[in-house]
Structure formats: C-alpha cells, structure tokens
Design a protein around this motif. Sequence first.
Motif, PDB file in Angstrom:
ATOM      1  N   SER A  33      14.643   5.674   9.350  1.00 22.28           N
ATOM      2  CA  SER A  33      13.914   4.411   9.487  1.00 22.28           C
ATOM      3  C   SER A  33      12.569   4.525   8.789  1.00 22.28           C
ATOM      4  N   SER A  34      11.944   3.363   8.558  1.00 21.11           N
ATOM      5  CA  SER A  34      10.625   3.327   7.933  1.00 21.11           C
ATOM      6  C   SER A  34       9.845   2.147   8.494  1.00 21.11           C
ATOM      7  N   VAL A  35       8.557   2.390   8.783  1.00 18.02           N
ATOM      8  CA  VAL A  35       7.691   1.343   9.314  1.00 18.02           C
ATOM      9  C   VAL A  35       6.382   1.361   8.528  1.00 18.02           C
ATOM     10  N   LYS A  36       6.038   0.232   7.931  1.00 16.80           N
ATOM     11  CA  LYS A  36       4.766   0.104   7.236  1.00 16.80           C
ATOM     12  C   LYS A  36       3.747  -0.413   8.238  1.00 16.80           C
ATOM     13  N   ARG A  37       2.580   0.223   8.264  1.00 14.39           N
ATOM     14  CA  ARG A  37       1.535  -0.230   9.185  1.00 14.39           C
ATOM     15  C   ARG A  37       1.065  -1.611   8.767  1.00 14.39           C
ATOM     16  N   LEU A  38       1.140  -2.531   9.675  1.00 15.20           N
ATOM     17  CA  LEU A  38       0.669  -3.884   9.411  1.00 15.20           C
ATOM     18  C   LEU A  38      -0.820  -3.949   9.706  1.00 15.20           C
ATOM     19  N   THR A  39      -1.554  -4.567   8.822  1.00 13.92           N
ATOM     20  CA  THR A  39      -2.991  -4.711   9.014  1.00 13.92           C
ATOM     21  C   THR A  39      -3.355  -6.188   8.992  1.00 13.92           C
ATOM     22  N   VAL A  40      -4.521  -6.521   9.507  1.00 14.61           N
ATOM     23  CA  VAL A  40      -4.950  -7.911   9.581  1.00 14.61           C
ATOM     24  C   VAL A  40      -5.066  -8.522   8.187  1.00 14.61           C
ATOM     25  N   GLY A  41      -5.711  -7.800   7.270  1.00 14.92           N
ATOM     26  CA  GLY A  41      -5.920  -8.337   5.931  1.00 14.92           C
ATOM     27  C   GLY A  41      -4.660  -8.358   5.080  1.00 14.92           C
ATOM     28  N   MET A  42      -3.783  -7.385   5.281  1.00 16.69           N
ATOM     29  CA  MET A  42      -2.534  -7.235   4.517  1.00 16.69           C
ATOM     30  C   MET A  42      -2.776  -7.176   3.008  1.00 16.69           C
ATOM     31  N   ASP A  43      -4.005  -6.816   2.609  1.00 14.14           N
ATOM     32  CA  ASP A  43      -4.284  -6.755   1.172  1.00 14.14           C
ATOM     33  C   ASP A  43      -4.858  -5.398   0.761  1.00 14.14           C
ATOM     34  N   GLU A  44      -4.746  -4.395   1.635  1.00  9.48           N
ATOM     35  CA  GLU A  44      -5.232  -3.071   1.295  1.00  9.48           C
ATOM     36  C   GLU A  44      -4.399  -2.481   0.156  1.00  9.48           C
ATOM     37  N   LYS A  45      -5.055  -1.739  -0.721  1.00  7.35           N
ATOM     38  CA  LYS A  45      -4.345  -1.109  -1.838  1.00  7.35           C
ATOM     39  C   LYS A  45      -3.483   0.050  -1.358  1.00  7.35           C
ATOM     40  N   SER A  46      -3.850   0.636  -0.230  1.00  6.50           N
ATOM     41  CA  SER A  46      -3.115   1.756   0.324  1.00  6.50           C
ATOM     42  C   SER A  46      -2.754   1.442   1.772  1.00  6.50           C
ATOM     43  N   SER A  47      -1.598   1.869   2.184  1.00  4.05           N
ATOM     44  CA  SER A  47      -1.200   1.666   3.573  1.00  4.05           C
ATOM     45  C   SER A  47      -0.505   2.914   4.087  1.00  4.05           C
ATOM     46  N   LEU A  48      -0.558   3.097   5.383  1.00  2.00           N
ATOM     47  CA  LEU A  48       0.075   4.240   6.015  1.00  2.00           C
ATOM     48  C   LEU A  48       1.519   3.875   6.352  1.00  2.00           C
ATOM     49  N   ILE A  49       2.452   4.673   5.879  1.00  2.00           N
ATOM     50  CA  ILE A  49       3.882   4.465   6.116  1.00  2.00           C
ATOM     51  C   ILE A  49       4.354   5.555   7.083  1.00  2.00           C
ATOM     52  N   LYS A  50       5.250   5.177   7.990  1.00  2.00           N
ATOM     53  CA  LYS A  50       5.849   6.148   8.904  1.00  2.00           C
ATOM     54  C   LYS A  50       7.357   6.128   8.694  1.00  2.00           C
ATOM     55  N   ASP A  51       7.896   7.228   8.188  1.00  2.00           N
ATOM     56  CA  ASP A  51       9.337   7.370   7.981  1.00  2.00           C
ATOM     57  C   ASP A  51       9.899   8.383   8.965  1.00  2.00           C
ATOM     58  N   ARG A  52      11.074   8.087   9.473  1.00  2.00           N
ATOM     59  CA  ARG A  52      11.826   9.078  10.243  1.00  2.00           C
ATOM     60  C   ARG A  52      12.868   9.627   9.290  1.00  2.00           C
ATOM     61  N   VAL A  53      12.834  10.933   9.077  1.00  2.00           N
ATOM     62  CA  VAL A  53      13.671  11.597   8.087  1.00  2.00           C
ATOM     63  C   VAL A  53      14.556  12.626   8.783  1.00  2.00           C
ATOM     64  N   GLN A  54      15.835  12.630   8.407  1.00  2.00           N
ATOM     65  CA  GLN A  54      16.770  13.605   8.975  1.00  2.00           C
ATOM     66  C   GLN A  54      17.106  14.656   7.926  1.00  2.00           C
ATOM     67  N   VAL A  55      16.996  15.921   8.328  1.00  2.00           N
ATOM     68  CA  VAL A  55      17.362  17.045   7.472  1.00  2.00           C
ATOM     69  C   VAL A  55      18.608  17.678   8.075  1.00  2.00           C
ATOM     70  N   THR A  56      19.688  17.705   7.295  1.00  2.00           N
ATOM     71  CA  THR A  56      20.969  18.240   7.781  1.00  2.00           C
ATOM     72  C   THR A  56      21.321  19.506   7.018  1.00  2.00           C
ATOM     73  N   SER A  57      21.589  20.556   7.762  1.00  2.00           N
ATOM     74  CA  SER A  57      22.010  21.833   7.189  1.00  2.00           C
ATOM     75  C   SER A  57      23.537  21.897   7.236  1.00  2.00           C
ATOM     76  N   VAL A  58      24.141  22.267   6.108  1.00  2.00           N
ATOM     77  CA  VAL A  58      25.596  22.415   6.023  1.00  2.00           C
ATOM     78  C   VAL A  58      25.875  23.843   5.550  1.00  2.00           C
ATOM     79  N   ALA A  59      26.664  24.589   6.334  1.00  2.00           N
ATOM     80  CA  ALA A  59      26.921  25.988   6.006  1.00  2.00           C
ATOM     81  C   ALA A  59      28.340  26.371   6.393  1.00  2.00           C
TER      82      ALA A  59
END
Length: 133
Positions: free
Chosen positions: A46-72
């Motif tokens: 999943s991914s969630v972009k931080r919503l801000t009041v101005g919504m016009d910032e050049k940079s924003s903080l993103i939160k991703d949930r990432v799964q790492v799967t090991s196959v052996a």
Amino acid sequence: MSGVAIVRDLLATNTNLLVFVPSSSIISGVLPLKTQLPAISISQISSVKRLTVGMDEKSSLIKDRVQVTSVAKNYTQMKTILSLVREALPLSKGMTDNFYCDSILPDSEGPDIFDADALLHMGSQDFVVRYSR
C-alpha cells in the motif's frame, strides 16, 4: 521512485546479504520463471501520500508498506535470508538513490509457505518506508 525501489537499492548493495543472494536475484515485483535461487521479491502492499492543507508543496512525505519475500530451496536458508534482510534495512534517516528516506521500520512477518510441487520455501517480512519526493 517508491518504497520498493528504496528497499531494492539497499538490499542489492548490502555485502552481507549478497553472500547468500546475488543482486540479479533481488527483484522488484514478481520473480520471473527460472530466477536463480535463493531469490528475493520486493513488492508494494500500500501507499499513502501525506495530505496537507496547501496541497502545493514541492515535496511530500510518502508512506509505503513494502513486502520482502525470500524464496529458497530449504527452510533454514529462507529464514537466514529474512534475518539478513532485516539487518540490511536501516531504521534511521538518510539519502538512498537520490531520495530522502525518512525511515524504514519493520512491520508484520508473513507466514512460512512451502510449495510442494516446486519444492520451494517462502517467507516474507513487511516494512513501512517513509520517504520524500
């Protein structure tokens, strides 16, 4: 750029992990058929972009949930690789592949899976990756 790319970059350059898994077998997305084992698949849950009041910032903080799967080919090797993955991902801030990574925190660990037809052992670890773009 995404949390997946950040995690892949960190894993594919970690010397301790590369002793067990070559960088060519550390893949973003689904592992192609005939990938050399052991291997690691990295995918976004999943991914969630931080919503801000101005919504016009050049940079924003993103939160991703990432799964790492090991196959052996065996259970011990799969668990060893997951342990090395956890050690390879920092918990602190820093630049990664020209992006500012705010944090990488371990989240839930998935189930142990055995594919009897392919004789493969799989296990996963989720991470929450916060970064700016």
